[in-house]
Enzyme design. Structure first.
Site, PDB file in Angstrom:
ATOM      1  N   CYS A   7     -10.502   0.669   7.486  1.00 46.96           N
ATOM      2  CA  CYS A   7     -10.024   1.964   7.980  1.00 46.96           C
ATOM      3  C   CYS A   7     -10.669   3.136   7.252  1.00 46.96           C
ATOM      4  O   CYS A   7     -10.889   4.199   7.832  1.00 46.96           O
ATOM      5  CB  CYS A   7      -8.512   2.064   7.825  1.00 46.96           C
ATOM      6  SG  CYS A   7      -7.911   1.511   6.217  1.00 46.96           S
ATOM      7  N   GLU A  30       0.851  -1.203   0.000  1.00 44.14           N
ATOM      8  CA  GLU A  30       0.000   0.000   0.000  1.00 44.14           C
ATOM      9  C   GLU A  30       0.880   1.245   0.000  1.00 44.14           C
ATOM     10  O   GLU A  30       0.676   2.169   0.792  1.00 44.14           O
ATOM     11  CB  GLU A  30      -0.906   0.010   1.232  1.00 44.14           C
ATOM     12  CG  GLU A  30      -1.613  -1.323   1.468  1.00 44.14           C
ATOM     13  CD  GLU A  30      -2.627  -1.280   2.609  1.00 44.14           C
ATOM     14  OE1 GLU A  30      -3.769  -1.687   2.364  1.00 44.14           O
ATOM     15  OE2 GLU A  30      -2.288  -0.826   3.714  1.00 44.14           O
TER      16      GLU A  30
END
Lengths: 613, 613
Positions: B389, B289
């Site tokens: 998230c 990521e």
């Protein structure tokens, strides 16, 4: 119609040079690497657990193709050392053939108890290639020891697979033996071999035992999901597929089976209209070395195995011999001058297995580093692969390239391809004087055809054809010009206009949108960054108003092209008004695609952005 | 310079509507999914092996962000039910806090013996988010129970990490607590918290213990390979990185540390000049990521996590508050109107984690089927992820969007962003009347500023600015126009020309060559095939001579655009002369990028081919 063998055609010029490189470089390299890796020694069948160089299921086919190539070479250039190597190998094969006729170095050494039980293990494929090699060696030298060995083996296969139906499967998981059996029939006149080939083709997709031997990719992978006449597109492993189609065409040609020919033709059209790269590459998918869906022809992850293009050319050649339609020879030519030739380095020593149409090293590294890609990228050819089917396949293909030129029937000589050459067969002499593929002029001198017809293929890429200095004025059918021969020795001075041109592709191909490829005659061009100041090739826009400067390039054997392009100017901004985007003119140096990767590691591109109309 | 809190800014118009959807839809959806999945119940710390819903290391941060979002909402719209849910959760947290102050629902339930031993396990990250939530709830309601719990926990962290240095690592593997500690300092005035934040930032890249806790991606993944001032580009996990940069900027702002600000600025420039999508997306790499190398910004495999764009906006906001340079607010605006807003559906109920700039369903399926790709493709937003998230992060971000508008110092009010709003702080009133981002007109009424200066950001995308009907004639520095205020209540009628425009990208970006994106004001546009007769979007060529018909689209809250394009005509041939390639004119319907994927599964494209100059 009958195909004229390369044995009747002496090749010179462009292909003469390739044949010579093949003879002096490729044959030795392939032999030496196969020797190093134990492939030749394996036929002694004395490998046992714990020894190095464990035989692999396809090794017999590797050495068979080398023997076939060497035999073709011997036919024009006798070579006692080559013969010695072949004889030595044949002796070992003969010595290890079992009493009932069986021979397979892998099974005899590694799994003697398992012969004819594992459909996907290339057993019949190896038998097919060994058979082709035996025929080639017999035809080159008259020595029949190998041929007899193979006839005995084929007789066993006939008994097991046809008479007794006692093997664990009915048809080969990897096709090839079908076409080899027809060749054995042609060579020996023994009809049983033709029947065995037909048996394998007709049983395909009908046999329950085969379904139980499904391999990892499913039954469409090896073209066994339905009977062959019900297969409407080219699918599955592309080399297996194309060898099957060769066998089907061979049977259709020998038996006049129209429905089998039609099945071949349907599949052929699917390939050339939807599943073939502009280079003649087929089998775009790396998953299973297979045909992908229609229009799935990505450039940088192209699989496009060299063997698959060879097999396509062989299939097309067989179709040309049944039905004179130039679509077949056009496709063969596309493959031969592009993806096939790209498989071997210009010096003949190294090989590509996979033939992408774009090399983008940065992108490849980005995918590996940031997107967990497991793709491999080979930017330079190598001498031998673990699965090294392509190198000897190239060797046998190049050394028998003369097979492609002519077919004849009672009244007509068909000229399918153009190569500097002299041919003599059945009282006919044909001389081709040409710098093809450098130039489109072909001076054909035909003797012994008075009162008959010569049919000359008009290549799909030409826009204008002249004969003896005047615009061609002859009956043209399906791409062949039919010329009546009125003299004992007649000169046909053909000129196929061969201009550099930009070719677009179907808008359904993802990644080619708004792009074009430079072609000239049958040759597709590419650019390498290493020959163009290391520019980023996707920053190049070719001028649609093409004017290509052509310079003969000795190394590649034809012209390189210098074309006008524009290159996106470097800039500092990440994003900016489109109106501010600038380009600068730059001459782009382009080489034939087959000549790429001979100048050090480099990016390479075939499909370029082009300016608007 | 001081940032004006959203608590002083009442938002209406475009963002008022988004805030209302956030309050009425998003808050409930996120709460319910977090309740379903056991995230809220986990704070009871009574999970034991064999029970369902095993707590995850980052769950505390999920509920913390939801509490923070709910607290922001309560500030403008009191809601006793929301307060009840928060109080209930806070009570459980307080009840399970250990005597020495520790609280982490994962460690207390699953690995009580391992607290502060696993650097990569989000322990301090969770503490940071819980701290932010406690501050938000205290500021919204005056209730200080949660705040006290967190102060006690932070005191423990200070003792363990700073005073005793007794944890197994020195600095968090996932940064976030740094910025939370500064916020706690701002809230409580307790300087120890500022010092603890500084301690974490200064220790980063210097501590041997941290090196021993290297995670799977190496130490540059979590920005620990060298001390922060030596880091010259944005790298590693993009959310971790950007939260660290926020903390660094916070410390620089509170301490006047010039070298720390310079470090932030160097990294910021690297992001906006080389590592950011046109949508404000960052972290293009799915591997970790993470930020990829300069100019590595592929469209279809873009990672571009929603949280990363939020973090970029938060970082940029902090930089704006230190140094008034419009590059910061321009970047924040780019993220806010594009990749951040794309993270949530128009109805507020569903979310994207990853925000690609191209959806090509066929290509994705081809890669999976024929090239063994393991990429995932999400074409529609969903309500909750395993790692969820982004949804609560979006909720807290949207409900505190007013934070972005103003900063002040002694003499100057800086206006960074334009939103229909009323603000009141420190004797000043600012009214913004605007249809932004639909229109570029902003009528600003300022009261209580006589004798002082208002600095108004000139957006990077505008070419012409007028003030009170005349061409702007004011001192402009680093993108801000400085206007002296001479009246008690002064009207500044700004007009930023907002034309639809085509934007090009740096030629080093692979895949964008010869392409442009349609933008208008801060909004990037895209087209969806489902709204355009299911055409293949890469067959579209936009007319460079742009004339965009704008139609207000109620659903997306701004204009959609109809632009002239040309589409490659379908054809039968696979390859053909470029001169024969044809296109037909077609009006292309384009929506703001943030509005895509609200109309059923579809291809989507931002970067389009364009006609030549």
């Amino acid at each position: 119609m009958k195909n004229i063998s390369f044995g009747n055609v002496k090749i010179d010029g462009f292909w003469g040079r390739r044949t010579e490189i093949n003879r002096t470089a490729t044959l030795d390299t392939v032999y030496n690497r196969f020797k190093d890796t134990g492939r030749f020694d394996a036929v002694a069948c004395n490998w046992r657990e714990g020894m190095p160089n464990k035989p692999h299921i396809f090794w017999d086919s590797d050495i068979a193709k080398w023997i076939e190539a060497a035999a073709y070479s011997i036919r024009y250039t006798p070579d006692s050392e080559l013969e010695r190597k072949i004889d030595e190998t044949v002796d070992l094969i003969a010595a290890n053939q079992t009493e009932d006729g069986y021979f397979n170095s892998y099974y005899l050494s590694v799994e003697p108890e398992n012969r004819f039980t594992q459909r996907d293990n290339h057993e019949l494929y190896c038998a097919g290639h060994l058979t082709e090699a035996a025929i080639a060696y017999y035809e080159a030298t008259g020595k029949d020891k190998f041929l007899k060995v193979m006839c005995k083996y084929i007789d066993l296969i006939e008994r097991i697979f046809k008479d007794e139906d006692s093997a664990a499967f009915c048809t080969p998981g990897h096709e090839e033996i079908e076409l080899a059996l027809v060749r054995l029939y042609d060579c020996t006149g023994e009809k049983r071999y033709l029947e065995l080939s037909r048996h394998f083709i007709e049983q395909r997709g009908r046999c329950e035992k085969d379904l139980n031997c499904r391999n990892w990719c499913g039954s469409d992978y090896d073209q066994s999901e339905v009977p062959v006449r019900e297969q409407k597109d080219a699918h599955g492993h592309s080399v297996r597929a194309a060898y099957l189609y060769c066998g089907m065409a061979d049977i259709a040609a020998r038996t006049g089976d129209k429905s089998l020919f039609d099945a071949c033709d349907t599949i052929f059209d699917n390939i050339i209209n939807k599943r073939m790269y502009i280079t003649g590459g087929i089998g775009s998918s790396s998953h299973g070395e297979a045909f992908a869906d229609d229009y799935v022809l990505p450039n940088d992850v192209a699989y496009s195995e060299t063997c698959a293009s060879i097999a396509l050319a062989l299939f097309a050649r067989r179709m040309s011999a049944i039905c004179p339609d130039s679509k077949y020879a056009d496709a063969a030519e596309r493959a031969i001058y592009n993806s096939v030739l790209a498989g071997v380095s210009l010096d003949g020593h190294a090989f590509f297995y996979v033939n992408p149409l774009e090399i983008n090293i940065d992108r490849h590294n980005v995918r590996k580093k940031f997107y967990e890609s497991r793709e491999n990228l080979l930017t330079e050819r190598i001498e031998v692969f673990g699965c090294s089917c392509c190198p000897p396949n190239l060797a046998r293909f190049v050394s028998s390239i003369g097979d492609f030129l002519y077919t004849i029937d009672e009244n007509t000589l068909y000229i399918h391809h153009y190569m500097e050459s002299e041919a003599e067969f059945e009282g006919i002499k044909v001389l081709q004087q040409t710098r093809y593929p450098c130039e489109g002029g072909v001076r054909i001198t035909v003797s012994g055809m008075k009162g008959k017809t010569v049919a000359v293929r008009i290549p799909g890429w030409t826009k204008y054809v002249s004969l003896n200095g005047e615009k061609l004025d002859a009956r043209v059918e399906k791409g062949y010009a039919y010329i009546d021969i009125t003299k004992d020795e007649q000169l046909l001075d053909f000129w196929f206009e061969m201009k550099a041109r930009l070719v677009a592709s179907n808008p359904l191909i993802d990644g080619n949108e708004g792009r074009a490829a430079l072609c000239r005659g049958p040759v597709v061009y590419c650019a390498e960054s290493v020959l163009n100041d290391n520019i980023k090739l996707n920053n190049v826009i070719l001028d649609r108003n093409l004017s290509a400067g052509l310079i003969f390039n000795e190394e590649v054997g034809t012209y390189e092209a210098k074309v006008k392009g524009f290159v996106d100017k470097p800039c500092d901004e990440l994003y900016f008004d489109l109106d501010c985007a600038e380009t600068e003119e730059k001459e782009i140096r382009m080489l034939p695609y087959y000549g790429y990767a001979n100048h050090g590691e480099s990016d390479m591109l075939v499909w370029f952005r082009v300016t608007d109309k």
